[in-house]
Design a protein around this motif. Structure first.
Motif, PDB file in Angstrom:
ATOM      1  N   ASP A 119       0.858  -1.183   0.000  1.00  0.00           N
ATOM      2  CA  ASP A 119       0.000   0.000   0.000  1.00  0.00           C
ATOM      3  C   ASP A 119       0.895   1.234   0.000  1.00  0.00           C
ATOM      4  O   ASP A 119       1.901   1.284   0.717  1.00  0.00           O
ATOM      5  N   ILE A 120       0.501   2.229  -0.777  1.00  0.00           N
ATOM      6  CA  ILE A 120       1.204   3.516  -0.800  1.00  0.00           C
ATOM      7  C   ILE A 120       0.154   4.608  -0.636  1.00  0.00           C
ATOM      8  O   ILE A 120      -0.821   4.662  -1.392  1.00  0.00           O
ATOM      9  N   ALA A 121       0.356   5.467   0.358  1.00  0.00           N
ATOM     10  CA  ALA A 121      -0.575   6.569   0.602  1.00  0.00           C
ATOM     11  C   ALA A 121       0.189   7.882   0.519  1.00  0.00           C
ATOM     12  O   ALA A 121       1.135   8.115   1.279  1.00  0.00           O
ATOM     13  N   THR A 122      -0.177   8.722  -0.434  1.00  0.00           N
ATOM     14  CA  THR A 122       0.371  10.069  -0.553  1.00  0.00           C
ATOM     15  C   THR A 122      -0.778  11.053  -0.341  1.00  0.00           C
ATOM     16  O   THR A 122      -1.950  10.646  -0.312  1.00  0.00           O
ATOM     17  N   PRO A 123      -0.491  12.325  -0.182  1.00  0.00           N
ATOM     18  CA  PRO A 123      -1.595  13.278   0.040  1.00  0.00           C
ATOM     19  C   PRO A 123      -2.632  13.304  -1.072  1.00  0.00           C
ATOM     20  O   PRO A 123      -3.783  13.651  -0.819  1.00  0.00           O
ATOM     21  N   SER A 124      -2.269  12.942  -2.302  1.00  0.00           N
ATOM     22  CA  SER A 124      -3.197  13.076  -3.427  1.00  0.00           C
ATOM     23  C   SER A 124      -3.523  11.764  -4.117  1.00  0.00           C
ATOM     24  O   SER A 124      -4.533  11.682  -4.817  1.00  0.00           O
ATOM     25  N   ILE A 125      -2.679  10.748  -3.956  1.00  0.00           N
ATOM     26  CA  ILE A 125      -2.849   9.501  -4.697  1.00  0.00           C
ATOM     27  C   ILE A 125      -2.654   8.331  -3.741  1.00  0.00           C
ATOM     28  O   ILE A 125      -1.735   8.339  -2.906  1.00  0.00           O
ATOM     29  N   PHE A 126      -3.537   7.318  -3.863  1.00  0.00           N
ATOM     30  CA  PHE A 126      -3.441   6.105  -3.057  1.00  0.00           C
ATOM     31  C   PHE A 126      -3.297   4.906  -3.989  1.00  0.00           C
ATOM     32  O   PHE A 126      -4.007   4.806  -4.981  1.00  0.00           O
ATOM     33  N   LEU A 127      -2.381   3.991  -3.631  1.00  0.00           N
ATOM     34  CA  LEU A 127      -2.179   2.779  -4.423  1.00  0.00           C
ATOM     35  C   LEU A 127      -2.296   1.566  -3.515  1.00  0.00           C
ATOM     36  O   LEU A 127      -1.726   1.537  -2.416  1.00  0.00           O
ATOM     37  N   ASN A 128      -3.010   0.579  -4.007  1.00  0.00           N
ATOM     38  CA  ASN A 128      -3.156  -0.680  -3.290  1.00  0.00           C
ATOM     39  C   ASN A 128      -2.971  -1.824  -4.266  1.00  0.00           C
ATOM     40  O   ASN A 128      -3.685  -1.914  -5.263  1.00  0.00           O
ATOM     41  N   LYS A 129      -1.991  -2.688  -3.984  1.00  0.00           N
ATOM     42  CA  LYS A 129      -1.757  -3.891  -4.785  1.00  0.00           C
ATOM     43  C   LYS A 129      -1.905  -5.078  -3.854  1.00  0.00           C
ATOM     44  O   LYS A 129      -1.170  -5.212  -2.870  1.00  0.00           O
ATOM     45  N   THR A 130      -2.849  -5.951  -4.172  1.00  0.00           N
ATOM     46  CA  THR A 130      -3.167  -7.034  -3.248  1.00  0.00           C
ATOM     47  C   THR A 130      -3.584  -8.269  -4.023  1.00  0.00           C
ATOM     48  O   THR A 130      -3.757  -8.244  -5.247  1.00  0.00           O
ATOM     49  N   THR A 131      -3.759  -9.363  -3.284  1.00  0.00           N
ATOM     50  CA  THR A 131      -4.215 -10.625  -3.878  1.00  0.00           C
ATOM     51  C   THR A 131      -5.731 -10.694  -3.826  1.00  0.00           C
ATOM     52  O   THR A 131      -6.390  -9.920  -3.133  1.00  0.00           O
TER      53      THR A 131
END
Length: 1009
Positions: free
Chosen positions: A532-544
């Motif tokens: 998971d990556i959380a920035t002030p403007s963009i969130f990314l989630n890579k999961t199974t």
């Protein structure tokens, strides 16, 4: 019988040994000797040592006469001699180290010929004296005629001694030497006889005078010598040629000096110097005369010559300048300047010289003065200026009539970002971590300047595009992706919206689409890790994912993704959620005309990018809407191919499932970047009709207001005989004036809103004046209402005219000014003053509710005027009913209806419909009625405030009569707002007589109510 081989060996060895004995070579003296190499070369500094015997090496020449032996036998013996293994021991003191056949002589009918074996030859003397039977090459031959026993046979071909040539450059530093002495030195060197012997092994074959350097730091080559191209370019050439130069403008500190021209390689052919034509002009404040364009005219010749002199003096690459023509508009001088170097500073300096030289004579002056960036300029002059020292590029602006420059184009890019872009073009996977870390730090440190620069944003998009291309061969792990997303997040911030609006108006570029494309590309090459990556403007989630149950992904409580188990033919999913991608992507879709941004639609949800390592044909998205005042949701995805690659929102493959409680649910059969588009509650086709009604109504209203003001001007003296009439007409004039100016600014604001390149400062200015004059309209309506209340309720009160004017203007213009100034001062710094999402020049509602600064005062005045209306009607009815018993209920209703018909539009009651458009936005009827009544308010003012006034009509028709006894009549109903239109069956007259004083004659005032 002995073999030929054996015979050959014995015979050769026997003859060879005998030869050695005869030459006394078998002595073995016991002496001390210096060891000498067998190859004859000298070995310096070898250590001496004692030896018991000296080894002598001797070359013996053996002549073997062979007769009557077949040639094949001779060839056979020759080959075996070459194959013998050496050394061959003869005795304890003698051994043979090598045997070589040197010469073979044979006879034929023409005589005897001797031919040398390989690696052997005869000297030139032997060849010449005996006669050569082959060509003499390099003073040797391989065959000679005749046989002479006393003649030396063929000898080994020896290489001549190596002669080394060395070129030595000698620099003579001489000062205070006359040019004559230098010439003497040059001649002396040239007259020497060569070679000049220095020692037995060293001699000088030639001395050349190559270079002469002078005190002015120039170095000139002698004839047949020149400088290399590199030196010509490094130090500057005095006289460059095609291959070299003969003079440079510096003394090389370390050489080399001039070289022979034959040793110099040709310089690369320089590309032709570009010739730039600058079409310029300046304006003279004089009257145009067609004679000015005669090239023999004194003024034409004066200006033409001045232009040539000034631009030649100021421009390094000047080629030519010419005055093309003088044309009207005062007088405009069009001229062209040709130059190889375009320097904006030089152009500005030349322009100032033109004004200082010709300004007083021909009345040339600058309109835009002393701008810190663009300097000086005349009206409509386009000026190009350099960027700041830490930027690259140029700015272009035009001088406007308001004495300021308006920027047309800004190509300035921060040098740090430009440098990173150059590095990204040669970026390799191994350098990606360091590069992304530097890019992220640079964008964070320069955030405020980046978001304000469209050109810098465009450059960063290109950098991210290059990074995405590198990711195709380099897997992206979590640290790399975090730096990438933090950099991208800077570009999606709210502060960058204005810059993206500028970029999106350029239909030849697709920067917004390219930005989203880079994120999609790099998301395809993430490592197999789950993070998971959380920035002030963009969130990314890579999961199974679990293939046996439905997969539900809740993204930051604003987007819900539901994938059925039957569709989960993949093992991992990557979801990227953008908090503010609506700042970047324009709301254009397949229904937009001419690829322009759709001003009606708005991106009203988060933008979600979904990627899987498989395929999905069934997915459901649930979006929380951002602005609940919008409706008509559309489920869309970003199609990169729309509008010839420009990109836009497309609804193909997606359908709306529900729109309930602020949540829009969409079903799609593919994956990419999704969001929802929404528009105001009014459908697009109805909005066009409302806009048509509004513009036609505003046009009619403005015409009526102009007529109203003209009528008031014509009848002013006739209808302002007393204070009440005077103040009523002051109110009418200011109401008409405020509404007229407000309508004018409304048209200006609409034009700015419809313009693709919306000018935000101009839009804010239009919004301020619309707000101020509409408020002034309402407050002057309040003044009229209070005047009516004052003259109706306080019949016997008298206020002086100056006091009434002071109160009226303070309330009519002072209060609106205070409200408008406070509103813009509080909201403008945060960029929440005007509506930004739909491009309308009006007060913001969704972010800051700035619109309340107009709604609250306007509706408050409407309520107050309604209360005043009720009080006035109550007073009228009470007087009618109290003294007259005949009026029935029907008559009372008629009086109330007529009063409402006059006072309601006059006091802005119709603006109450505006509350309905906000509280019930989906009621189309309210929108239509509100548009009609408000756009025709000017017509209402003309009809009910002016034309229905009996005294105005009489003044216009010339039938106004003045009573001879100067009786002053004050009628609150007739003169203030047309209440005389209502007529009762009886008129009650209240006569109030004031007792005469010693200084006045008797007078009476009659109030007709």
């Amino acid at each position: 019988m002995a073999s030929p081989k054996t015979v050959w060996y014995f015979s050769v060895l026997l003859v060879f040994c005998c030869s050695l004995e005869k030459q006394d070579c078998l002595e073995t003296p016991n002496v001390t000797s210096e060891e000498s190499p067998t190859d004859g070369s000298q070995v310096p500094s070898r250590e001496k040592r004692e030896v018991t015997a000296t080894l002598y090496e001797k070359v013996g020449v053996v002549q073997l006469d062979v007769y009557n032996i077949p040639l094949e036998v001779i060839d056979y013996q020759k080959s075996h001699v070459k194959n013998v293994t050496y050394p061959i021991l003869i005795s304890n003191e003698l051994f043979v180290t090598d045997i070589n056949i040197t010469t073979e002589c044979s006879s034929d009918p023409s005589g005897i010929r001797c031919r040398c074996e390989d690696q052997y030859s005869c000297s030139c003397d032997q060849c010449s004296s005996n006669g050569s039977c082959d060509e003499i090459v390099s003073e040797i031959c391989g065959c000679f005629e005749g046989y002479h026993s006393e003649v030396m046979f063929c000898r080994p071909i020896t290489k001549p001694s190596t002669i080394y040539g060395r070129i030595i450059e000698i620099e003579l530093d001489m000062t205070d030497i006359s040019a004559t002495l230098i010439d003497v030195l040059r001649v002396s060197v040239n007259d020497l006889t060569y070679p000049v012997l220095i020692s037995n092994v060293l001699n000088v074959t030639d001395v050349n005078f190559t270079t002469a350097c002078y005190p002015n730091s120039t170095c000139r080559c002698e004839d047949q010598y020149g400088w290399s191209c590199d030196q010509c370019l490094s130090y500057g050439s005095c006289d460059i040629t095609d291959e070299s130069c003969g003079c440079i403008k510096a003394i090389p500190p370390y050489g080399p000096f001039c070289q022979p021209i034959t040793n110099l390689t040709a310089c690369p052919t320089p590309s032709p110097t570009p010739e730039n034509t600058l079409n310029l002009q300046f304006t003279m404040a004089i009257t145009f005369d067609s004679k000015f364009n005669d090239e023999n005219n004194a003024m034409f010749k004066d200006i033409d010559q001045t232009i040539k002199v000034i631009y030649k003096r100021n421009m390094k690459g000047f080629i030519s300048a010419k005055l093309n023509s003088l044309k009207s508009g005062s007088v405009i001088a069009d001229f062209a300047v040709m130059t190889t170097i375009v320097d904006n500073g030089e152009i500005a300096k030349a322009k100032e010289d033109i004004v200082s030289t010709l300004g007083e004579k021909y009345k040339i002056r600058f309109t835009c003065l002393n701008d810190t960036i663009f300097g000086n300029g005349q009206v409509n002059e386009i000026v190009v200026a350099e960027c700041k020292p830490d930027e690259v590029g140029q700015k272009t602006a035009i001088c406007q009539e308001n004495e300021s420059f308006s920027v047309l184009e800004n190509n300035c890019v921060l040098k740090e970002i430009e440098h990173l872009f150059l590095l990204s073009q040669d970026l390799a996977g191994t350098g990606l971590p360091v590069f992304l870390e530097r890019l992220r730090n640079s964008t964070f440190n320069l955030r405020d300047r980046i978001v304000a620069s469209p050109a810098t944003i465009s450059t960063i998009v290109n950098i991210l595009k290059n990074v995405a291309n590198v990711s195709r061969s380099t897997p992206i792990n979590k640290p790399l992706m975090k730096n990438f997303l933090e950099t991208a997040g800077v570009l999606t911030s709210n502060g960058a919206k204005a810059s993206w609006d500028v970029l999106n108006t350029n239909l030849t570029k697709n920067e917004s689409s390219a930005f989203l494309g880079t994120v999609e590309t790099i998301s395809n090459f993430l490592t197999d890790d789950f993070f998971d990556i959380a920035t002030p403007s963009i969130f990314l989630n890579k999961t199974t994912v679990n293939n046996s149950v439905n997969n539900l992904f809740n993204l930051n409580s604003s987007v819900l993704i539901d994938i059925p188990a039957s569709e989960a033919s993949y093992s991992s999913i990557t979801i990227i959620t953008f908090e503010s991608l609506d700042n970047i992507l324009p709301a254009r879709n397949s229904s937009s005309l001419n690829n322009r941004v759709n001003r009606v639609n708005t991106i009203n949800g988060k933008v979600v990018l979904v990627k899987v390592n498989g395929t999905i044909k069934n997915v459901t998205f649930s979006f929380d809407v951002l602005n609940k005042t919008l409706a008509n949701p559309q489920c869309v995805f970003w199609n990169f191919n729309l509008f010839d690659g420009l990109g836009g929102w497309d609804g193909e493959g997606c359908e709306l499932q529900s729109d309930k409680n602020g949540t829009v649910t969409c079903h799609c059969n593919h994956l990419t970047s999704f969001s929802i588009l929404m528009s105001p509650f009014i459908p697009a086709e109805l909005r066009f009709a409302l806009d048509l009604i509004t513009y036609i109504g505003v046009g009619i209203s403005m015409c009526c207001l102009v007529v109203c003001l003209i009528i008031e001007m014509l009848v002013w003296n006739a209808v302002t005989g007393n204070n009440t009439s005077y103040m009523r007409h002051v109110s009418i004039v200011n109401i008409a004036f405020s509404l007229l100016i407000a309508d004018i600014w409304f048209i200006i604001g609409a034009a700015i809103s419809d313009n693709e390149n919306k000018d935000l400062p101009a839009c804010s200015t239009a919004t301020f004046f619309i707000h101020f004059f509409y408020l002034a309209l309402f407050f002057w309506m309040l003044v009229s209402g209070l005047l009516l209340l004052y003259r109706t309720v306080m019949v016997f009160s008298h206020m002086s005219k100056p006091a009434m004017l002071a109160i009226s203007f303070s309330l009519g213009y002072g209060a609106p000014l205070i409200i408008a100034v406070i509103t813009i001062a509080v909201t403008a710094p945060g960029k929440q003053y005007i509506r930004g999402k739909d491009g309308v020049c009006w007060l913001n509602w969704t972010e800051s509710m700035t619109l309340l600064a107009f709604v609250i005062p306007a509706l408050t005045i409407v309520v107050i005027n309604l209360l005043i209306l009720i009080v006035v009607l109550f007073k009228i009815l009470r007087r009618v009913v109290g003294d007259v018993t005949q009026p029935d209920e029907k008559n009372a209703v008629v009086v109330i209806a007529r009063c409402l018909a006059i006072l309601t539009p006059f006091f802005g009651t119709t603006w109450g419909l505006g509350v309905g458009t906000m509280t019930i936005p989906d009621n189309l009827g309210i929108h239509i009625v509100f548009a009609i009544f408000n756009s025709l308010q000017g017509l209402f003012i003309l009809v009910f405030g002016t034309l229905l006034d009996k005294k105005i009509r009489e003044a216009l028709t010339g039938r106004s009569q003045v009573s001879s006894n100067r009786t002053k009549t004050t009628s609150a109903a007739t003169s203030s707002s047309g209440l005389g239109f209502f007529r009762t069956r009886r008129r009650n007259v209240f006569n109030v007589s004031a007792a005469p004083t010693s200084s006045t004659t008797g007078a009476s005032e009659t109030f007709n109510i």
